[in-house]
Design an enzyme around this catalytic site. Structure first.
Site, PDB file in Angstrom:
ATOM      1  N   GLU A 100      15.905   6.631  13.958  1.00  0.00           N
ATOM      2  CA  GLU A 100      16.752   7.819  13.829  1.00  0.00           C
ATOM      3  C   GLU A 100      17.045   8.097  12.353  1.00  0.00           C
ATOM      4  OE1 GLU A 100      17.709  10.576  14.664  1.00  0.00           O
ATOM      5  OE2 GLU A 100      19.254  10.450  16.194  1.00  0.00           O
ATOM      6  N   ASP A 101      17.232   9.365  12.036  1.00  0.00           N
ATOM      7  CA  ASP A 101      17.549   9.719  10.644  1.00  0.00           C
ATOM      8  C   ASP A 101      18.997   9.380  10.301  1.00  0.00           C
ATOM      9  OD1 ASP A 101      18.550  11.676  12.347  1.00  0.00           O
ATOM     10  OD2 ASP A 101      17.638  13.365  11.302  1.00  0.00           O
ATOM     11  N   ASP A 104      25.749   9.915  13.555  1.00  0.00           N
ATOM     12  CA  ASP A 104      26.956  10.628  13.136  1.00  0.00           C
ATOM     13  C   ASP A 104      28.052  10.373  14.188  1.00  0.00           C
ATOM     14  OD1 ASP A 104      28.686  12.464  11.945  1.00  0.00           O
ATOM     15  OD2 ASP A 104      27.669  14.205  12.755  1.00  0.00           O
ATOM     16  N   PHE A 153      27.792  16.732   4.832  1.00  0.00           N
ATOM     17  CA  PHE A 153      26.559  17.193   5.447  1.00  0.00           C
ATOM     18  C   PHE A 153      25.399  16.981   4.482  1.00  0.00           C
ATOM     19  CE2 PHE A 153      23.441  20.204   7.097  1.00  0.00           C
ATOM     20  CZ  PHE A 153      23.454  19.827   8.428  1.00  0.00           C
ATOM     21  N   ARG A 166      13.956  19.971   4.808  1.00  0.00           N
ATOM     22  CA  ARG A 166      13.392  18.700   5.318  1.00  0.00           C
ATOM     23  C   ARG A 166      12.434  18.082   4.317  1.00  0.00           C
ATOM     24  NH1 ARG A 166      14.743  18.252  10.824  1.00  0.00           N
ATOM     25  NH2 ARG A 166      14.696  20.178  12.009  1.00  0.00           N
TER      26      ARG A 166
HETATM   27  P1  5GP Z   1      25.054  12.296  16.580  1.00  0.00           P
HETATM   28  O1  5GP Z   1      24.661  12.504  17.998  1.00  0.00           O
HETATM   29  O2  5GP Z   1      25.116  10.866  16.143  1.00  0.00           O
HETATM   30  O3  5GP Z   1      26.316  13.041  16.245  1.00  0.00           O
HETATM   31  O4  5GP Z   1      24.030  13.078  15.716  1.00  0.00           O
HETATM   32  C1  5GP Z   1      22.802  12.674  15.374  1.00  0.00           C
HETATM   33  C2  5GP Z   1      21.995  13.876  14.877  1.00  0.00           C
HETATM   34  O5  5GP Z   1      22.854  14.846  14.257  1.00  0.00           O
HETATM   35  C3  5GP Z   1      21.055  13.460  13.802  1.00  0.00           C
HETATM   36  O6  5GP Z   1      19.819  13.059  14.342  1.00  0.00           O
HETATM   37  C4  5GP Z   1      20.934  14.733  12.980  1.00  0.00           C
HETATM   38  O7  5GP Z   1      19.933  15.548  13.511  1.00  0.00           O
HETATM   39  C5  5GP Z   1      22.265  15.416  13.136  1.00  0.00           C
HETATM   40  N1  5GP Z   1      23.147  15.197  11.973  1.00  0.00           N
HETATM   41  C6  5GP Z   1      24.284  14.470  11.912  1.00  0.00           C
HETATM   42  N2  5GP Z   1      24.829  14.473  10.688  1.00  0.00           N
HETATM   43  C7  5GP Z   1      23.986  15.218   9.925  1.00  0.00           C
HETATM   44  C8  5GP Z   1      23.961  15.585   8.533  1.00  0.00           C
HETATM   45  O8  5GP Z   1      24.829  15.238   7.702  1.00  0.00           O
HETATM   46  N3  5GP Z   1      22.920  16.362   8.136  1.00  0.00           N
HETATM   47  C9  5GP Z   1      21.943  16.777   8.980  1.00  0.00           C
HETATM   48  N4  5GP Z   1      20.975  17.529   8.469  1.00  0.00           N
HETATM   49  N5  5GP Z   1      21.925  16.445  10.286  1.00  0.00           N
HETATM   50  C10 5GP Z   1      22.928  15.674  10.751  1.00  0.00           C
END
Ligand code: 5GP
Length: 181
Positions: A100-101, A104, A153, A166
């Site tokens: 995963e990138d 959050d 962000f 990206r």
């Molecule tokens: P979660 O379900 O943990 O809230 O979110 C995971 C996904 O939210 C990540 O795979 C990503 O696509 C997006 N995301 C969360 N924080 C960021 C951020 O700071 N920047 C970007 N570009 N995407 C984010």
């Protein structure tokens, strides 16, 4: 236009990313030496990370892709995880590592982990490049973490804002006026 003009500051440089990938690859290579794991890359953000990571590994690794959505074009999670593309193979009895990138809220990986338990994966681990700990809503523990980031962000190295940025080679923070417009 130049993408870099929209970046307020660089959080993680190309050199730091390279170093992070080296360390994660070494650890994963050790832990999965004889396991033939399936790396499940969560599209699209984790693609650049995955491709750099696996090239530093000298063990067999299968690569699969899943596309899930919880964000649309905005910057806040809807908490709604939809599967847009599923795997092409069975994970029953397999060692799975989610690539995963960024974690959050944790909602995406919590949902995916639950799903893969029902599919009888032998083991399920999470490898995330970035961990945004402050914003966690559910308890998911990443097993491999590149680095933690503050609650800002971020874009670049796979991470987008409205499908842009990206292809920046580093991770940066977007100027607020970009998403306030
Ligand atoms: P979660 O379900 O943990 O809230 O979110 C995971 C996904 O939210 C990540 O795979 C990503 O696509 C997006 N995301 C969360 N924080 C960021 C951020 O700071 N920047 C970007 N570009 N995407 C984010």
């Amino acid at each position: 236009m130049r993408l870099s003009d929209d970046i307020e500051k660089v959080l993680i440089s190309e050199e730091q990313l390279e170093q992070i990938n080296e360390e994660l690859a070494a650890q994963l290579s050790k832990d999965y030496a004889d396991k033939n794991p399936i790396f499940v890359c969560v599209l699209k953000g984790a693609v650049l990370f995955l491709t750099d990571l696996v090239r530093k590994m000298d063990i067999p690794v299968e690569i699969e892709f899943m596309d899930v959505s919880s964000y649309g074009d905005g910057i806040k999670s809807s908490g709604d995880v939809k599967i847009l593309k599923d795997l092409d193979v069975s994970v029953a009895g397999r060692d799975v590592v989610f690539i995963e990138d960024i974690v959050d809220t944790g909602l995406t990986l919590a949902a995916l982990t639950e799903l893969f338990k029902t599919r009888n994966a032998k083991s399920i681990k999470i490898c995330t490049l970035l961990d945004k700990k402050e914003n966690r809503q559910v308890n998911v523990k990443s097993d491999y973490i590149g680095t933690t980031v503050p609650n800002e962000f971020v874009v670049g190295y796979g991470l987008d804002y409205a499908e842009k940025y990206r292809n920046l080679p580093y991770i940066g923070v977007l100027k607020p006026e970009i998403y306030q417009n």
